[in-house]
Design a protein around this motif. Structure first.
Motif, short mmCIF file in Angstrom:
data_model
loop_
_atom_site.label_atom_id
_atom_site.label_comp_id
_atom_site.label_asym_id
_atom_site.label_seq_id
_atom_site.Cartn_x
_atom_site.Cartn_y
_atom_site.Cartn_z
N VAL A 80 3.24 1.58 20.30
CA VAL A 80 3.54 0.70 19.17
C VAL A 80 3.58 1.51 17.87
O VAL A 80 4.47 1.33 17.04
CB VAL A 80 2.52 -0.45 19.07
N ILE A 81 2.64 2.41 17.72
CA ILE A 81 2.60 3.24 16.51
C ILE A 81 3.85 4.13 16.45
O ILE A 81 4.51 4.21 15.41
CB ILE A 81 1.31 4.09 16.47
N GLU A 82 4.21 4.74 17.56
CA GLU A 82 5.40 5.59 17.59
C GLU A 82 6.67 4.78 17.32
O GLU A 82 7.53 5.19 16.57
CB GLU A 82 5.52 6.31 18.94
N TYR A 83 6.77 3.60 17.93
CA TYR A 83 7.94 2.75 17.75
C TYR A 83 8.06 2.29 16.30
O TYR A 83 9.15 2.19 15.75
CB TYR A 83 7.87 1.55 18.70
N SER A 84 6.92 2.03 15.68
CA SER A 84 6.95 1.60 14.28
C SER A 84 7.45 2.74 13.38
O SER A 84 8.19 2.49 12.43
CB SER A 84 5.58 1.10 13.82
N LYS A 85 7.06 3.96 13.69
CA LYS A 85 7.54 5.10 12.91
C LYS A 85 9.03 5.30 13.11
O LYS A 85 9.77 5.53 12.15
CB LYS A 85 6.78 6.37 13.31
N GLU A 86 9.49 5.21 14.35
CA GLU A 86 10.91 5.37 14.66
C GLU A 86 11.75 4.28 14.00
O GLU A 86 12.88 4.53 13.58
CB GLU A 86 11.13 5.31 16.17
N GLY A 87 11.19 3.08 13.90
CA GLY A 87 11.92 1.94 13.34
C GLY A 87 11.84 1.84 11.83
O GLY A 87 12.37 0.90 11.24
N GLY A 88 11.17 2.78 11.20
CA GLY A 88 11.08 2.76 9.75
C GLY A 88 10.04 1.81 9.18
O GLY A 88 10.04 1.52 7.99
N PHE A 89 9.14 1.33 10.03
CA PHE A 89 8.06 0.47 9.54
C PHE A 89 7.07 1.31 8.74
O PHE A 89 6.82 2.46 9.07
CB PHE A 89 7.30 -0.19 10.70
N GLU A 90 6.52 0.73 7.71
CA GLU A 90 5.45 1.38 6.97
C GLU A 90 4.14 0.97 7.63
O GLU A 90 3.85 -0.23 7.75
CB GLU A 90 5.46 0.95 5.51
N VAL A 91 3.38 1.93 8.08
CA VAL A 91 2.14 1.64 8.80
C VAL A 91 0.98 1.62 7.82
O VAL A 91 0.75 2.58 7.10
CB VAL A 91 1.89 2.69 9.91
N LEU A 92 0.28 0.49 7.78
CA LEU A 92 -0.88 0.33 6.90
C LEU A 92 -2.09 -0.04 7.74
O LEU A 92 -1.97 -0.67 8.78
CB LEU A 92 -0.65 -0.79 5.88
N ASN A 93 -3.24 0.32 7.26
CA ASN A 93 -4.48 -0.18 7.84
C ASN A 93 -5.39 -0.57 6.68
O ASN A 93 -5.08 -0.33 5.53
CB ASN A 93 -5.13 0.86 8.76
N LEU A 94 -6.50 -1.19 6.97
CA LEU A 94 -7.36 -1.69 5.90
C LEU A 94 -7.84 -0.60 4.96
O LEU A 94 -8.01 -0.83 3.77
CB LEU A 94 -8.55 -2.45 6.48
N GLU A 95 -8.06 0.61 5.49
CA GLU A 95 -8.52 1.69 4.62
C GLU A 95 -7.46 2.08 3.59
O GLU A 95 -7.77 2.60 2.55
CB GLU A 95 -8.90 2.93 5.45
N SER A 96 -6.18 1.83 3.89
CA SER A 96 -5.12 2.23 2.98
C SER A 96 -4.83 1.18 1.89
O SER A 96 -4.06 1.42 0.99
CB SER A 96 -3.84 2.52 3.75
N LEU A 97 -5.49 0.03 1.99
CA LEU A 97 -5.27 -1.04 1.02
C LEU A 97 -6.35 -1.03 -0.06
O LEU A 97 -7.51 -0.72 0.21
CB LEU A 97 -5.27 -2.40 1.72
#
Length: 99
Positions: A80-97
């Motif tokens: 899922v993480i790899e697919y999100s990167k390939e699809g141009g999704f911006e990956v966020l987690n609580l630490e990044s907010l």
């Protein structure tokens, strides 16, 4: 944004619903998918969310890592993480907010 019917306007907050949760994919009471089926299902949902420029949210419990019963599903989370990167999704987690 949720709507306040008393004041006839939107609240000044964003409501972001949960779309995928690890347990729902696996549990016999819900979808009862194999890891391969689970990843394909998630990818289809992500494609639809991306098509409409939406926000894809996933809950993957830390208890789903490093246990024998979830061993085959670790690759799904990574996929899922790899697919999100390939699809141009911006990956966020609580630490990044900044909350």
């Amino acid at each position: 944004k949720p709507y306040d019917f008393k004041t006839n306007r939107e609240y000044n907050i964003w409501e972001i619903p949960l779309i995928v949760m690890d347990g729902t994919l696996v549990d016999d009471k819900y979808m009862s998918l194999t890891p391969k089926e689970g990843l394909e299902k998630i990818k289809k949902i992500m494609d639809k969310v991306g098509r409409y420029n939406g926000v894809f949210t996933i809950l993957w419990h830390n208890s789903s890592f490093y246990t024998d019963e979830w061993r085959d599903w670790e690759s799904v989370c990574e996929g899922v993480i790899e697919y999100s990167k390939e699809g141009g999704f911006e990956v966020l987690n609580l630490e990044s907010l900044s909350l």
